[in-house]
Motif scaffolding. Structure first.
Motif, short mmCIF file in Angstrom:
data_model
loop_
_atom_site.label_atom_id
_atom_site.label_comp_id
_atom_site.label_asym_id
_atom_site.label_seq_id
_atom_site.Cartn_x
_atom_site.Cartn_y
_atom_site.Cartn_z
N UNK A 78 -21.42 18.63 21.58
CA UNK A 78 -22.81 18.82 21.98
C UNK A 78 -23.53 19.57 20.86
N UNK A 79 -24.70 19.04 20.48
CA UNK A 79 -25.53 19.68 19.47
C UNK A 79 -26.83 20.14 20.12
N UNK A 80 -27.46 21.10 19.48
CA UNK A 80 -28.80 21.49 19.91
C UNK A 80 -29.58 22.01 18.72
N UNK A 81 -30.89 21.95 18.85
CA UNK A 81 -31.77 22.43 17.80
C UNK A 81 -33.04 22.97 18.45
N UNK A 133 -40.00 23.93 20.73
CA UNK A 133 -39.26 22.68 20.91
C UNK A 133 -37.78 22.99 20.99
N UNK A 134 -37.08 22.28 21.87
CA UNK A 134 -35.63 22.43 21.99
C UNK A 134 -35.05 21.07 22.39
N UNK A 135 -34.01 20.65 21.70
CA UNK A 135 -33.33 19.42 22.06
C UNK A 135 -31.84 19.73 22.17
N UNK A 136 -31.21 19.14 23.16
CA UNK A 136 -29.77 19.29 23.34
C UNK A 136 -29.21 17.90 23.62
N UNK A 137 -28.06 17.61 23.03
CA UNK A 137 -27.44 16.31 23.25
C UNK A 137 -26.38 16.01 22.20
N UNK A 138 -26.13 14.72 22.02
CA UNK A 138 -25.10 14.28 21.07
C UNK A 138 -25.68 13.30 20.07
#
Length: 138
Positions: free
Chosen positions: A1-4, A133-138
Motif C-alpha cells: 500500500x502506498x500513499x502520498x 490532497x491525500x491518496x492511498x492505494x496501490x
C-alpha cells in the motif's frame, strides 16, 4: 500500500466556483497509484468543495446565485467580524462539503463525463485557499 499527500494553493476572485480539476488530476497522475482513494480537504471555514457539471458556465452562476438567495447577507447575524459576508460564508460552507473522496481506478480519478472538482468561494473578496490532497492505494 502506498500513499502520498500534498497541498495546492488556489487563488479566488470572490464569490463563485473555481474549477480545480486539472491541478488535482495532474498531481494524482504524478503519484503513480493505480487503484485507491483520493481525498481532497479544504482548509477553510468560508469556502467549500463541490463536484459539479463542468460543461455549462451557467451552472456555476446559478449555484452562486442560489446560495446567495438561500443564505442572505442582510439577516442580522451576530458574527460579522470580517464584514456582512462573514457569517453567510460560514453557513454556505456548512451546507456544502469541505472534503471529497474520489475513487482512483487505472491511475485516474473516477469522475463522470461532465463532472469537475470545484472550490466554492463564499466570500466577496479574493482569497488564497489551500486544499490538502491525500491518496492511498496501490
Amino acid at each position: 500500500m502506498k500513499q502520498a499527500s500534498d497541498s495546492i494553493i488556489i487563488d479566488t476572485r470572490g464569490i463563485g466556483l473555481v474549477e480545480v480539476t486539472r491541478p488535482i488530476v495532474d498531481w494524482l497522475a504524478a503519484q503513480q497509484i493505480t487503484q485507491g482513494l483520493l481525498t481532497i480537504f479544504c482548509r477553510h471555514t468560508s469556502a467549500s468543495l463541490l463536484i459539479q457539471e463542468n460543461a455549462a458556465p451557467a451552472v456555476k452562476r446559478d449555484l452562486a446565485r442560489f446560495f446567495a438567495e438561500l443564505v442572505r447577507e442582510d439577516a442580522g447575524y451576530e458574527h460579522d467580524d470580517e464584514g456582512l459576508d462573514d457569517m453567510p460564508a460560514h453557513i454556505r460552507s456548512a451546507l456544502t462539503n469541505v472534503s471529497l473522496s474520489i475513487p482512483v481506478v487505472s491511475g485516474a480519478a473516477v469522475l463522470g463525463t461532465w463532472q469537475g472538482i470545484y472550490l466554492f468561494e463564499h466570500r466577496r473578496a479574493p482569497h488564497r485557499r489551500t486544499l490538502a490532497l491525500h491518496v492511498v492505494g496501490e
